[in-house]
Motif scaffolding. Structure first.
Motif, short mmCIF file in Angstrom:
data_model
loop_
_atom_site.label_atom_id
_atom_site.label_comp_id
_atom_site.label_asym_id
_atom_site.label_seq_id
_atom_site.Cartn_x
_atom_site.Cartn_y
_atom_site.Cartn_z
N ILE A 207 0.83 -1.20 0.00
CA ILE A 207 0.00 0.00 0.00
C ILE A 207 0.87 1.26 0.00
O ILE A 207 1.96 1.29 0.58
CB ILE A 207 -0.95 -0.01 1.22
N ILE B 50 -8.23 5.50 2.66
CA ILE B 50 -9.03 4.46 3.31
C ILE B 50 -9.44 4.88 4.72
O ILE B 50 -10.56 4.63 5.16
CB ILE B 50 -8.25 3.12 3.34
N PHE C 28 -8.66 -3.19 4.64
CA PHE C 28 -7.97 -3.23 3.36
C PHE C 28 -6.58 -2.58 3.42
O PHE C 28 -5.80 -2.72 2.48
CB PHE C 28 -8.82 -2.57 2.28
N HIS D 228 -3.48 -6.78 1.69
CA HIS D 228 -2.89 -6.44 0.39
C HIS D 228 -3.43 -7.32 -0.74
O HIS D 228 -3.47 -6.90 -1.90
CB HIS D 228 -1.37 -6.59 0.45
N ARG E 185 -7.19 -5.73 -1.64
CA ARG E 185 -7.44 -4.30 -1.83
C ARG E 185 -7.70 -3.92 -3.29
O ARG E 185 -8.61 -3.14 -3.58
CB ARG E 185 -6.25 -3.50 -1.27
N ARG F 206 -11.07 -2.21 -4.90
CA ARG F 206 -11.04 -0.92 -5.59
C ARG F 206 -11.63 -1.01 -7.00
O ARG F 206 -12.37 -0.11 -7.43
CB ARG F 206 -9.60 -0.39 -5.66
#
Length: 294
Positions: free
Chosen positions: A164, A172, A198, A202, A205, A209
Motif C-alpha cells: 500500500i 481508506i 484493506f 494487500h 485491496r 477498488r
C-alpha cells in the motif's frame, strides 16, 4: 538463466517462468540472455511486437501506441500484454463476443458497443475514486432495454498482492472519503465491514477498488449495470485458494451478483464454443499454448 530457481517465486510462478522461457526460445526463436530473472524479449523482438499473438498482431499493434512501455512489449512473465492477446481479437467478431459475455454474466446484453484496454472512467479520475484505479479491460454494452452496462475486467497471470502507498492508506482512513462513501452506498458488502481492513489486506485491496470503480460509474449515471470480472489462471493459488474466497466472504448478495471470478481455463473453454472460424481456433490454440499448456 532458464534453469535457475528464484527464491521469490511461488510454485505457479516458477512453472510459468520456465514455460515462458521455453516459449520465447522454441516458439519465438528469440534467444536473448538478459541479466535479470524476468523473461525478457530482446530489443529487436520487442520492437517487432512478438509478445503479442501473431494471428492478430497487426490489429493489436494498432491499439498499443499510447501504452508504449518497455514492460508491455518485453516482459513475458507479467500480465500487461495479456489483455491485448485475449480481448482485442474479439473486436473482429462482436456478435460472438456478445454471446460469450451473455454466457459469462447470465444474459441481458443486446449489443457490444466497444472494448477498451486500460479504462479509468468517462471523465477525470476525481469524479470516481480520485486514485489510480483502472480496468485492464472494459466492455461496454447496451442491454435489452437500451440501457448502458459495462463489464470491468482485471487480468492477472503470475502477480499476487501489492503493498500500500501512503495516499491510499490515508484515503481508506478518511471517514468522509470516497472509498468509504462508495463502499457503503454500493450495497456490495456485508453491513459490518470495516474498510480499514484493506490497509493490511494487500491481497484483497485491488479487487475491492476495481469493484468500487465500477459502482462509482453506476452512481454517476455513466452506466446502469456493472459486473466486475477477476480473471486469473487456476494454477495461481494466491487467487484461487485465498484471495477470491476471502473477498467473496465480504460481499452481500448484491455484491456477489456483480462479481465474477473467472479462470483462464474456463474462459478459453467457453470462447471455443463461440469463436469457431479457422483463424479463431488458431487464436484460442495460441492462448492455451502461451499461458496454460505448461
Amino acid at each position: 538463466m532458464k534453469d535457475k530457481i528464484y527464491r521469490y517465486d511461488d510454485a505457479f510462478k516458477a512453472k510459468a517462468r520456465a514455460h515462458q522461457f521455453a516459449f520465447r526460445d522454441n516458439v519465438l526463436n528469440d534467444h536473448y540472455e538478459e541479466k535479470n530473472p524476468q523473461v525478457i524479449l530482446s530489443p529487436e523482438a520487442s520492437q517487432r511486437g512478438l509478445i503479442f499473438c501473431d494471428i492478430y498482431r497487426d490489429l493489436i499493434l494498432k491499439k498499443v501506441k499510447k501504452f508504449e512501455t518497455s514492460a508491455l512489449f518485453s516482459n513475458m512473465l507479467r500480465s500487461e500484454h495479456i489483455p491485448f492477446n485475449i480481448f482485442v481479437p474479439m473486436e473482429e467478431d462482436l456478435c460472438n463476443t456478445k454471446l460469450l459475455f451473455n454466457k459469462i454474466i447470465g444474459g441481458g446484453i443486446s449489443d457490444i458497443c466497444r472494448i477498451c484496454i486500460e479504462f479509468a472512467g468517462y471523465t477525470d479520475r476525481s469524479k470516481y475514486l480520485n486514485d489510480g484505479t483502472s480496468f485492464d479491460v472494459y466492455v461496454e454494452y447496451m442491454d435489452d432495454d437500451n440501457q448502458r452496462g459495462a463489464i470491468g475486467i482485471e487480468v492477472k497471470y503470475t502477480e499476487n498482492s501489492y503493498s500500500i502507498k501512503e495516499k491510499e492508506k490515508e484515503d481508506i482512513k478518511d471517514i468522509n472519503g470516497l472509498y468509504r462513501k462508495m463502499t457503503i452506498k454500493s450495497g456490495y458488502f456485508i453491513a459490518d465491514l470495516d474498510i480499514e481492513m484493506f490497509i493490511k489486506a494487500h491481497h484483497l485491496r485491488q479487487i475491492w477498488r476495481n469493484h468500487l470503480l465500477g459502482y462509482s460509474m453506476v452512481d454517476r449515471g455513466d452506466i446502469q449495470h456493472f459486473h466486475h470480472i477477476h480473471l486469473y489462471p487456476q494454477g495461481n493459488t494466491h487467487f484461487h485458494q485465498y484471495a477470491i474466497p476471502e473477498y467473496k466472504a465480504l460481499l452481500s448478495q448484491k455484491g456477489k451478483d456483480s462479481f465474477i471470478d473467472l479462470t483462464y481455463e474456463s474462459l478459453f473453454e467457453t470462447m471455443s464454443l463461440y469463436f469457431t472460424s479457422t483463424k479463431q481456433k488458431e487464436w484460442i490454440k495460441y492462448l492455451y499454448q502461451r499461458y496454460l499448456n505448461m
